[in-house]
Design a protein around this motif. Structure first.
Motif, mmCIF file in Angstrom:
data_model
loop_
_atom_site.group_PDB
_atom_site.id
_atom_site.type_symbol
_atom_site.label_atom_id
_atom_site.label_comp_id
_atom_site.label_asym_id
_atom_site.label_seq_id
_atom_site.Cartn_x
_atom_site.Cartn_y
_atom_site.Cartn_z
ATOM 1 N N ILE A 98 -0.314 -5.674 2.364
ATOM 2 C CA ILE A 98 0.085 -5.869 0.970
ATOM 3 C C ILE A 98 -1.131 -5.778 0.056
ATOM 4 C CG2 ILE A 98 0.987 -7.570 -0.680
ATOM 5 C CD1 ILE A 98 2.935 -8.444 1.589
ATOM 6 N N VAL A 99 -2.237 -6.365 0.488
ATOM 7 C CA VAL A 99 -3.476 -6.275 -0.304
ATOM 8 C C VAL A 99 -3.885 -4.817 -0.454
ATOM 9 C CG1 VAL A 99 -5.945 -6.803 -0.302
ATOM 10 C CG2 VAL A 99 -4.291 -8.599 0.254
ATOM 11 N N THR A 140 2.123 4.367 0.914
ATOM 12 C CA THR A 140 2.316 4.249 2.352
ATOM 13 C C THR A 140 0.967 4.037 3.011
ATOM 14 O OG1 THR A 140 4.201 5.756 2.237
ATOM 15 C CG2 THR A 140 3.219 5.447 4.400
ATOM 16 N N ILE A 141 0.970 3.275 4.093
ATOM 17 C CA ILE A 141 -0.233 3.085 4.903
ATOM 18 C C ILE A 141 -0.006 3.783 6.237
ATOM 19 C CG2 ILE A 141 -1.620 1.398 6.177
ATOM 20 C CD1 ILE A 141 -1.028 -0.618 3.957
ATOM 21 N N LEU A 142 -0.974 4.576 6.653
ATOM 22 C CA LEU A 142 -0.925 5.169 7.984
ATOM 23 C C LEU A 142 -1.438 4.126 8.966
ATOM 24 C CD1 LEU A 142 -2.376 8.705 7.173
ATOM 25 C CD2 LEU A 142 0.014 8.009 7.289
ATOM 26 N N LYS A 176 8.952 0.165 1.296
ATOM 27 C CA LYS A 176 10.248 -0.371 1.747
ATOM 28 C C LYS A 176 10.096 -1.185 3.022
ATOM 29 C CE LYS A 176 11.420 3.716 4.272
ATOM 30 N NZ LYS A 176 12.368 4.489 4.920
ATOM 31 N N ASP A 177 9.168 -0.790 3.913
ATOM 32 C CA ASP A 177 8.937 -1.549 5.145
ATOM 33 C C ASP A 177 8.345 -2.924 4.833
ATOM 34 O OD1 ASP A 177 9.745 0.649 6.800
ATOM 35 O OD2 ASP A 177 7.752 1.524 6.550
ATOM 36 N N VAL A 178 7.451 -2.963 3.860
ATOM 37 C CA VAL A 178 6.843 -4.235 3.450
ATOM 38 C C VAL A 178 7.904 -5.153 2.856
ATOM 39 C CG1 VAL A 178 5.193 -5.332 1.874
ATOM 40 C CG2 VAL A 178 4.554 -3.249 3.114
ATOM 41 N N LEU A 186 4.007 -13.007 6.842
ATOM 42 C CA LEU A 186 2.743 -12.448 6.371
ATOM 43 C C LEU A 186 1.650 -12.398 7.431
ATOM 44 C CD1 LEU A 186 2.578 -13.975 2.796
ATOM 45 C CD2 LEU A 186 3.059 -11.595 3.421
ATOM 46 N N VAL A 187 1.744 -13.242 8.442
ATOM 47 C CA VAL A 187 0.709 -13.260 9.479
ATOM 48 C C VAL A 187 1.071 -12.388 10.685
ATOM 49 C CG1 VAL A 187 -0.198 -15.507 8.791
ATOM 50 C CG2 VAL A 187 1.616 -15.377 10.517
#
Length: 167
Positions: A34-35, A52-54, A69-71, A103-104
């Protein structure tokens, strides 16, 4: 009429390099993701905002992709019934019910599998076909078994539309 170089443009010409795109190891937490996405959303980088994050493993092999959307699915409460009782009315309720524990957790629990890839030397037409066929707007670009970066549907559209309008 199009110039020969325009007709032969391949995916490599539009790739956003991996060094300029958010990526993390699969064991990073949802909060860390998220950060990174928040920073990526605030920075207007070449090629637009990053959504998006790879996700990679220890050997830097692509394992998945974590989209906005996954987050959001990761932090939403797990309802007993879809749209049933207990839907939080306030943000505070949402976070109190579920998010702190979520979150963890590692992002590997929330990421989506890689649906498709293209090679850097593939044509833009092939890349657009792969994206349309798989329902994607972002596609990892491979070069010799390694991830070179990503290509976005909107960038392909811009190239194709410019070619059409110059006819």
């Amino acid at each position: 009429m199009n110039k020969p170089s325009e007709q032969k443009k391949d995916v490599r010409a539009l790739v956003i390099p991996l060094t300029e795109y958010p990526h993390m190891p699969y064991w990073a937490t949802l909060k860390e993701a998220i950060v990174q996405l928040t920073v990526a959303q605030q920075a207007v980088a070449p090629g637009g905002r990053r959504k998006t994050i790879l996700v990679f493993d220890e050997a830097y092999r692509l394992r998945g992709m974590l989209a906005l959307k996954d987050v959001l699915r990761g932090v939403e409460p797990k309802f007993s019934q879809k749209y049933g009782q207990g839907i939080p009315v306030f943000w505070e309720d949402l976070f109190a019910q579920n998010a702190k524990a979520q979150l963890v957790k590692p992002i590997s629990e929330f990421m989506s599998p890689v649906a498709a890839t293209v090679d850097a030397g593939d044509s833009l037409v092939k890349a657009s076909h792969v994206m349309l066929d798989a329902g994607l707007t972002l596609l990892p670009v491979m070069d010799g078994g390694s991830v070179l970066g990503v290509i976005k549907l909107e960038d392909i559209f811009q190239e194709i539309s410019m070619a059409i309008l110059s006819m």
